[in-house]
Design a protein around this motif. Structure first.
Motif, PDB file in Angstrom:
ATOM      1  N   ALA A  36       0.831  -1.206   0.000  1.00 57.37           N
ATOM      2  CA  ALA A  36       0.000   0.000   0.000  1.00 57.37           C
ATOM      3  C   ALA A  36       0.867   1.259   0.000  1.00 57.37           C
ATOM      4  N   ILE A  37       1.888   1.262   0.824  1.00 51.82           N
ATOM      5  CA  ILE A  37       2.783   2.427   0.895  1.00 51.82           C
ATOM      6  C   ILE A  37       3.502   2.639  -0.431  1.00 51.82           C
ATOM      7  N   GLN A  38       3.979   1.553  -1.035  1.00 46.76           N
ATOM      8  CA  GLN A  38       4.686   1.663  -2.307  1.00 46.76           C
ATOM      9  C   GLN A  38       3.763   2.196  -3.405  1.00 46.76           C
ATOM     10  N   ILE A  39       2.511   1.749  -3.413  1.00 44.11           N
ATOM     11  CA  ILE A  39       1.568   2.207  -4.435  1.00 44.11           C
ATOM     12  C   ILE A  39       1.280   3.695  -4.262  1.00 44.11           C
ATOM     13  N   GLU A  40       1.082   4.119  -3.020  1.00 40.21           N
ATOM     14  CA  GLU A  40       0.817   5.541  -2.780  1.00 40.21           C
ATOM     15  C   GLU A  40       2.007   6.400  -3.196  1.00 40.21           C
ATOM     16  N   GLU A  41       3.221   5.913  -2.933  1.00 38.72           N
ATOM     17  CA  GLU A  41       4.416   6.638  -3.362  1.00 38.72           C
ATOM     18  C   GLU A  41       4.465   6.761  -4.871  1.00 38.72           C
ATOM     19  N   SER A  42       4.008   5.732  -5.577  1.00 37.17           N
ATOM     20  CA  SER A  42       3.978   5.784  -7.039  1.00 37.17           C
ATOM     21  C   SER A  42       3.001   6.852  -7.515  1.00 37.17           C
ATOM     22  N   PHE A  43       1.811   6.895  -6.923  1.00 40.33           N
ATOM     23  CA  PHE A  43       0.845   7.931  -7.291  1.00 40.33           C
ATOM     24  C   PHE A  43       1.414   9.327  -7.016  1.00 40.33           C
ATOM     25  N   ASN A  44       2.104   9.477  -5.895  1.00 36.84           N
ATOM     26  CA  ASN A  44       2.716  10.773  -5.587  1.00 36.84           C
ATOM     27  C   ASN A  44       3.772  11.149  -6.623  1.00 36.84           C
ATOM     28  N   ALA A  45       4.553  10.158  -7.050  1.00 33.32           N
ATOM     29  CA  ALA A  45       5.627  10.426  -8.012  1.00 33.32           C
ATOM     30  C   ALA A  45       5.071  10.799  -9.385  1.00 33.32           C
ATOM     31  N   TYR A  46       4.144  10.001  -9.904  1.00 39.67           N
ATOM     32  CA  TYR A  46       3.625  10.240 -11.252  1.00 39.67           C
ATOM     33  C   TYR A  46       2.669  11.433 -11.290  1.00 39.67           C
ATOM     34  N   GLY A  47       2.058  11.743 -10.151  1.00 44.20           N
ATOM     35  CA  GLY A  47       1.082  12.832 -10.118  1.00 44.20           C
ATOM     36  C   GLY A  47       1.590  14.088  -9.449  1.00 44.20           C
ATOM     37  N   ARG A  48       2.903  14.247  -9.369  1.00 40.89           N
ATOM     38  CA  ARG A  48       3.461  15.379  -8.626  1.00 40.89           C
ATOM     39  C   ARG A  48       3.080  16.736  -9.219  1.00 40.89           C
ATOM     40  N   HIS A  49       2.768  16.766 -10.518  1.00 40.92           N
ATOM     41  CA  HIS A  49       2.411  18.037 -11.161  1.00 40.92           C
ATOM     42  C   HIS A  49       0.897  18.204 -11.323  1.00 40.92           C
ATOM     43  N   LEU A  50       0.134  17.331 -10.674  1.00 42.34           N
ATOM     44  CA  LEU A  50      -1.322  17.395 -10.779  1.00 42.34           C
ATOM     45  C   LEU A  50      -1.928  17.899  -9.472  1.00 42.34           C
ATOM     46  N   ASN A  51      -3.204  18.228  -9.519  1.00 42.50           N
ATOM     47  CA  ASN A  51      -3.897  18.728  -8.337  1.00 42.50           C
ATOM     48  C   ASN A  51      -4.760  17.663  -7.680  1.00 42.50           C
ATOM     49  N   LEU A  52      -4.368  16.420  -7.809  1.00 35.70           N
ATOM     50  CA  LEU A  52      -5.100  15.315  -7.190  1.00 35.70           C
ATOM     51  C   LEU A  52      -4.480  14.977  -5.840  1.00 35.70           C
ATOM     52  N   ARG A  53      -5.344  14.602  -4.902  1.00 36.00           N
ATOM     53  CA  ARG A  53      -4.877  14.283  -3.559  1.00 36.00           C
ATOM     54  C   ARG A  53      -4.912  12.778  -3.339  1.00 36.00           C
ATOM     55  N   ASN A  54      -3.792  12.226  -2.918  1.00 40.83           N
ATOM     56  CA  ASN A  54      -3.665  10.794  -2.690  1.00 40.83           C
ATOM     57  C   ASN A  54      -3.475  10.523  -1.198  1.00 40.83           C
ATOM     58  N   LEU A  55      -3.931   9.353  -0.745  1.00 42.16           N
ATOM     59  CA  LEU A  55      -3.768   8.977   0.657  1.00 42.16           C
ATOM     60  C   LEU A  55      -3.681   7.469   0.760  1.00 42.16           C
ATOM     61  N   VAL A  56      -2.866   6.989   1.701  1.00 33.93           N
ATOM     62  CA  VAL A  56      -2.806   5.568   1.998  1.00 33.93           C
ATOM     63  C   VAL A  56      -3.297   5.353   3.423  1.00 33.93           C
ATOM     64  N   VAL A  57      -4.134   4.323   3.622  1.00 36.83           N
ATOM     65  CA  VAL A  57      -4.598   3.967   4.962  1.00 36.83           C
ATOM     66  C   VAL A  57      -4.366   2.476   5.181  1.00 36.83           C
ATOM     67  N   PHE A  58      -3.910   2.140   6.389  1.00 34.94           N
ATOM     68  CA  PHE A  58      -3.646   0.752   6.750  1.00 34.94           C
ATOM     69  C   PHE A  58      -3.732   0.632   8.261  1.00 34.94           C
ATOM     70  N   GLY A  59      -3.857  -0.594   8.739  1.00 32.13           N
ATOM     71  CA  GLY A  59      -3.966  -0.840  10.159  1.00 32.13           C
ATOM     72  C   GLY A  59      -2.622  -0.871  10.854  1.00 32.13           C
ATOM     73  N   GLY A  60      -2.680  -1.101  12.172  1.00 32.75           N
ATOM     74  CA  GLY A  60      -1.449  -1.187  12.948  1.00 32.75           C
ATOM     75  C   GLY A  60      -0.941   0.133  13.466  1.00 32.75           C
ATOM     76  N   VAL A  61      -1.616   1.221  13.120  1.00 33.10           N
ATOM     77  CA  VAL A  61      -1.253   2.551  13.612  1.00 33.10           C
ATOM     78  C   VAL A  61      -2.540   3.243  14.059  1.00 33.10           C
ATOM     79  N   LYS A  62      -2.420   4.288  14.881  1.00 34.34           N
ATOM     80  CA  LYS A  62      -3.590   5.044  15.306  1.00 34.34           C
ATOM     81  C   LYS A  62      -4.238   5.690  14.081  1.00 34.34           C
ATOM     82  N   GLN A  63      -5.540   5.793  14.101  1.00 32.81           N
ATOM     83  CA  GLN A  63      -6.252   6.244  12.914  1.00 32.81           C
ATOM     84  C   GLN A  63      -6.377   7.754  12.812  1.00 32.81           C
ATOM     85  N   GLY A  64      -5.963   8.497  13.826  1.00 26.82           N
ATOM     86  CA  GLY A  64      -6.203   9.935  13.877  1.00 26.82           C
ATOM     87  C   GLY A  64      -5.703  10.702  12.672  1.00 26.82           C
TER      88      GLY A  64
END
Length: 416
Positions: A85-113
């Motif tokens: 999940a983290i690797q995929i989100e990093e890919s979206f950030n890399a390829y979409g760095r010049h766009l106005n789209l917002r990307n987010l990754v969510v996964f368990g094992g950490v606080k959700q805040g």
């Protein structure tokens, strides 16, 4: 074919050029045109074939051209593990760095805040693992009613990890009218049935996994306890290797930790990963190529596009859970017929990954015992869905081959 032939919009083309991408891989060449046309897709491909870019690039372009601004999730990528999940989100950030789209990754094992706060600010593209996604849906934090594109990645691993029922629950919450992209390395009956139930006249794409390593690369494994890895790396760089070295780390945090240790030992080192800006990564890469920086520590996503003909050494600080990644990592050396050397540190968490890697490449990787931190005794460990290590219970079949309390490495890797 080049990426210019795929009729990509300029912001994405510029980002790909900055990442060092020139020619699409087979999965990208076959998938991107179909996805840009809005068609469903059934892909037989493993991680390491360029699969993430095959769906990330056209998703970014399609959402940009539609120009819908409603602060709602428009694309969902469902993947089985936190690491993927983290690797995929990093890919979206890399390829979409010049766009106005917002990307987010969510996964368990950490606080959700922090994840919850980001979701409330508005997200266009969400990358998620099944458990945390269902948690947010049940709390009313996530709605999928405006979803336009759904990607199910690594479907067979979803089955192996017991997530298929969660996937089916999520699919029931999706709009009927959507574009669906389905990827799996293998297609057992349950996965094929799932694909048939959620795809609409899909384009079918299949590519073979990368599984061969160059004969010009000398490969070695160093058995070492996890707590000794940093000391071992420092020892090798101070006593055995005087050349430049590309070191692969599993995580961004791990890469930074390695750099701090090496710098403290007066070894010039820099890191490149998804938390670094493009300028920082480019400067680090230029310093490495010029010899100003001797050691470059990289995560897998940040290392894409690195092409250094004279590179002699690659060190895997830890092995990836995805065996194909090993082939891509060590392929950074031994280019154009030149000789290269690959060193892989293996602790208890890496033992099973090593066995899977050797199965993929069809050869045993020699063990180097002539170093001060060598051990023949490692406890076989695995990671759970929250990235915590544990010692797995052996199945009756495994007990015949492996003593899970204390593993003698030479026996572990010969009794396959």
């Amino acid at each position: 074919m080049t990426f210019n032939d795929l009729k990509l919009i300029k912001p994405i083309s510029d980002a790909l050029q900055e990442e060092g991408y020139e020619n699409p891989t087979p999965i990208q060449e076959k998938s991107i045109p179909a996805i840009l046309q809005g068609k469903d897709l059934l892909g037989t491909a493993q991680t390491g074939t360029g699969k993430t870019a095959a769906f990330a690039i056209p998703i970014l372009q399609n959402l940009t051209e539609k120009n819908i601004r409603n602060n709602q999730i428009k694309a969902l990528i469902l993947t089985p593990t936190r690491e993927l999940a983290i690797q995929i989100e990093e890919s979206f950030n890399a390829y979409g760095r010049h766009l106005n789209l917002r990307n987010l990754v969510v996964f368990g094992g950490v606080k959700q805040g922090a994840q919850e706060a980001a979701l409330k600010r508005g997200v266009d593209i969400l990358v998620a693992t099944p458990g945390r996604l269902l948690d947010f849906i049940s709390q009313g934090i996530i709605s999928l009613k405006n979803l336009e594109i759904f990607v199910l990645d690594e479907a067979d691993r979803m089955l192996d990890m017991g997530f298929v029922h969660d996937v089916k629950r999520i699919v029931k919450l999706l709009p009927q009218k959507r574009q669906t992209l389905f990827f799996s390395a293998t297609f057992p009956d349950e996965i094929r049935s799932l694909a048939d139930s959620i795809l609409n006249q899909p384009v079918k794409v299949a590519v073979a996994p990368v599984s061969a390593t160059a004969d010009t690369i000398q490969q070695k494994v160093y058995f070492v306890d996890k707590d000794d890895k940093l000391e071992l790396l420092t020892h090798i760089l101070q006593n055995d290797i005087s050349d430049s070295v590309l070191v692969f780390s599993r995580t961004k945090h791990g890469a930074d930790k390695i750099v701090r240790k090496l710098q403290k030992s007066r070894i010039s080192a820099e890191a490149i990963h998804g938390n670094k800006s493009q300028n920082q990564r480019q400067n680090a890469l230029n310093n490495f190529k010029s010899g100003k920086t001797r050691i470059l520590v990289a995560t897998d996503i940040a290392a894409r596009g690195i092409d250094i003909d004279e590179l002699k050494y690659v060190v895997n600080f830890e092995l990836s859970d995805v065996s194909e990644t090993y082939v891509h990592r060590i392929g950074r050396t031994g280019r154009a017929g030149a000789e290269g050397k690959s060193i892989s540190f293996v602790d208890g968490l890496d033992l099973i990954n090593l066995k899977n890697t050797e199965k993929l490449i069809g050869k045993k990787i020699p063990v180097e015992r002539d170093h001060p931190f060598h051990t023949d005794d490692l406890v076989v460990q695995k990671r759970d869905s929250n990235n915590r290590s544990f010692t797995p219970r052996p199945t009756p079949q495994a007990k015949e081959n492996i003593n899970f309390k204390k593993v003698k490495n030479k026996n572990f890797f010969r009794n396959k």
